[in-house]
Design a protein around this motif. Structure first.
Motif, PDB file in Angstrom:
ATOM      1  N   GLU A 144       0.884  -1.162   0.000  1.00  0.00           N
ATOM      2  CA  GLU A 144       0.000   0.000   0.000  1.00  0.00           C
ATOM      3  C   GLU A 144       0.927   1.219   0.000  1.00  0.00           C
ATOM      4  O   GLU A 144       1.954   1.217   0.686  1.00  0.00           O
ATOM      5  CB  GLU A 144      -0.872   0.028   1.263  1.00  0.00           C
ATOM      6  CG  GLU A 144      -1.834  -1.125   1.365  1.00  0.00           C
ATOM      7  CD  GLU A 144      -2.941  -1.055   0.318  1.00  0.00           C
ATOM      8  OE1 GLU A 144      -3.395   0.066   0.004  1.00  0.00           O
ATOM      9  OE2 GLU A 144      -3.334  -2.123  -0.191  1.00  0.00           O
ATOM     10  N   PRO A 145       0.611   2.262  -0.773  1.00  0.00           N
ATOM     11  CA  PRO A 145       1.500   3.433  -0.851  1.00  0.00           C
ATOM     12  C   PRO A 145       1.817   4.023   0.524  1.00  0.00           C
ATOM     13  O   PRO A 145       0.958   4.109   1.391  1.00  0.00           O
ATOM     14  CB  PRO A 145       0.706   4.434  -1.701  1.00  0.00           C
ATOM     15  CG  PRO A 145      -0.219   3.582  -2.502  1.00  0.00           C
ATOM     16  CD  PRO A 145      -0.562   2.412  -1.621  1.00  0.00           C
ATOM     17  N   LYS A 146       3.080   4.379   0.689  1.00  0.00           N
ATOM     18  CA  LYS A 146       3.564   4.984   1.929  1.00  0.00           C
ATOM     19  C   LYS A 146       4.363   6.234   1.607  1.00  0.00           C
ATOM     20  O   LYS A 146       4.946   6.361   0.528  1.00  0.00           O
ATOM     21  CB  LYS A 146       4.478   4.014   2.694  1.00  0.00           C
ATOM     22  CG  LYS A 146       3.880   2.674   3.012  1.00  0.00           C
ATOM     23  CD  LYS A 146       2.865   2.765   4.120  1.00  0.00           C
ATOM     24  CE  LYS A 146       2.504   1.393   4.629  1.00  0.00           C
ATOM     25  NZ  LYS A 146       1.230   0.920   4.282  1.00  0.00           N
ATOM     26  N   THR A 147       4.449   7.123   2.560  1.00  0.00           N
ATOM     27  CA  THR A 147       5.273   8.316   2.387  1.00  0.00           C
ATOM     28  C   THR A 147       6.731   7.981   2.675  1.00  0.00           C
ATOM     29  O   THR A 147       7.044   6.937   3.270  1.00  0.00           O
ATOM     30  CB  THR A 147       4.839   9.443   3.344  1.00  0.00           C
ATOM     31  OG1 THR A 147       5.092   9.023   4.688  1.00  0.00           O
ATOM     32  CG2 THR A 147       3.370   9.799   3.145  1.00  0.00           C
ATOM     33  N   ARG A 148       7.605   8.878   2.289  1.00  0.00           N
ATOM     34  CA  ARG A 148       9.022   8.702   2.593  1.00  0.00           C
ATOM     35  C   ARG A 148       9.220   8.644   4.102  1.00  0.00           C
ATOM     36  O   ARG A 148       9.961   7.816   4.619  1.00  0.00           O
ATOM     37  CB  ARG A 148       9.837   9.867   1.991  1.00  0.00           C
ATOM     38  CG  ARG A 148      11.332   9.691   2.179  1.00  0.00           C
ATOM     39  CD  ARG A 148      12.076  10.789   2.908  1.00  0.00           C
ATOM     40  NE  ARG A 148      11.371  11.919   3.386  1.00  0.00           N
ATOM     41  CZ  ARG A 148      11.309  12.241   4.690  1.00  0.00           C
ATOM     42  NH1 ARG A 148      11.891  11.496   5.605  1.00  0.00           N
ATOM     43  NH2 ARG A 148      10.677  13.314   5.081  1.00  0.00           N
ATOM     44  N   GLN A 174      17.766   7.042  10.178  1.00  0.00           N
ATOM     45  CA  GLN A 174      17.770   8.443  10.573  1.00  0.00           C
ATOM     46  C   GLN A 174      18.066   9.387   9.412  1.00  0.00           C
ATOM     47  O   GLN A 174      17.517  10.475   9.335  1.00  0.00           O
ATOM     48  CB  GLN A 174      18.822   8.667  11.679  1.00  0.00           C
ATOM     49  CG  GLN A 174      18.605   7.825  12.915  1.00  0.00           C
ATOM     50  CD  GLN A 174      17.302   8.165  13.618  1.00  0.00           C
ATOM     51  OE1 GLN A 174      16.967   9.321  13.763  1.00  0.00           O
ATOM     52  NE2 GLN A 174      16.565   7.136  14.029  1.00  0.00           N
ATOM     53  N   SER A 175      18.920   8.943   8.525  1.00  0.00           N
ATOM     54  CA  SER A 175      19.392   9.806   7.445  1.00  0.00           C
ATOM     55  C   SER A 175      18.485   9.723   6.214  1.00  0.00           C
ATOM     56  O   SER A 175      18.362   8.677   5.583  1.00  0.00           O
ATOM     57  CB  SER A 175      20.823   9.414   7.050  1.00  0.00           C
ATOM     58  OG  SER A 175      21.209  10.102   5.887  1.00  0.00           O
ATOM     59  N   ARG A 176      17.916  10.862   5.882  1.00  0.00           N
ATOM     60  CA  ARG A 176      17.064  10.932   4.692  1.00  0.00           C
ATOM     61  C   ARG A 176      17.881  10.669   3.426  1.00  0.00           C
ATOM     62  O   ARG A 176      17.426  10.001   2.506  1.00  0.00           O
ATOM     63  CB  ARG A 176      16.409  12.312   4.637  1.00  0.00           C
ATOM     64  CG  ARG A 176      15.443  12.497   3.526  1.00  0.00           C
ATOM     65  CD  ARG A 176      14.810  13.869   3.621  1.00  0.00           C
ATOM     66  NE  ARG A 176      13.802  14.029   2.597  1.00  0.00           N
ATOM     67  CZ  ARG A 176      12.955  15.017   2.543  1.00  0.00           C
ATOM     68  NH1 ARG A 176      12.977  15.941   3.479  1.00  0.00           N
ATOM     69  NH2 ARG A 176      12.086  15.094   1.576  1.00  0.00           N
ATOM     70  N   SER A 177      19.102  11.202   3.379  1.00  0.00           N
ATOM     71  CA  SER A 177      19.947  11.019   2.199  1.00  0.00           C
ATOM     72  C   SER A 177      20.352   9.549   2.032  1.00  0.00           C
ATOM     73  O   SER A 177      20.397   9.041   0.907  1.00  0.00           O
ATOM     74  CB  SER A 177      21.181  11.917   2.234  1.00  0.00           C
ATOM     75  OG  SER A 177      21.999  11.594   3.320  1.00  0.00           O
ATOM     76  N   TYR A 178      20.628   8.841   3.129  1.00  0.00           N
ATOM     77  CA  TYR A 178      20.957   7.419   3.050  1.00  0.00           C
ATOM     78  C   TYR A 178      19.765   6.649   2.479  1.00  0.00           C
ATOM     79  O   TYR A 178      19.922   5.814   1.588  1.00  0.00           O
ATOM     80  CB  TYR A 178      21.342   6.864   4.421  1.00  0.00           C
ATOM     81  CG  TYR A 178      21.666   5.381   4.385  1.00  0.00           C
ATOM     82  CD1 TYR A 178      22.947   4.958   4.066  1.00  0.00           C
ATOM     83  CD2 TYR A 178      20.698   4.420   4.642  1.00  0.00           C
ATOM     84  CE1 TYR A 178      23.263   3.598   4.005  1.00  0.00           C
ATOM     85  CE2 TYR A 178      20.996   3.066   4.578  1.00  0.00           C
ATOM     86  CZ  TYR A 178      22.272   2.667   4.259  1.00  0.00           C
ATOM     87  OH  TYR A 178      22.567   1.332   4.182  1.00  0.00           O
TER      88      TYR A 178
END
Length: 61
Positions: A32-36, A46-50
């Motif tokens: 089911e679609p999920k957000t980032r 923790q790291s969005r870039s990772y």
């Protein structure tokens, strides 16, 4: 011949193995679609870039 295994020494998990394991988790989680943000919290990253560079981009490719 017997082989002794030391239970205190865990086998090393390569980054590639970890990414493949994460890929399976994401595939199941995102049926089911999920957000980032939801995905990042689910994977406890923790790291969005990772998340973007090591996990999401390879999945998109």
């Amino acid at each position: 011949m017997f082989k002794t295994i030391n239970p205190l020494v865990a086998p090393k998990i390569s980054e590639q193995d970890e990414i493949q394991d994460t890929t399976v988790k994401i595939t199941e989680f995102c049926k089911e679609p999920k957000t980032r943000k939801e995905t990042q919290e689910f994977l406890d990253i923790q790291s969005r870039s990772y998340l973007n560079q090591k996990i999401m981009r390879p999945l998109i490719k």
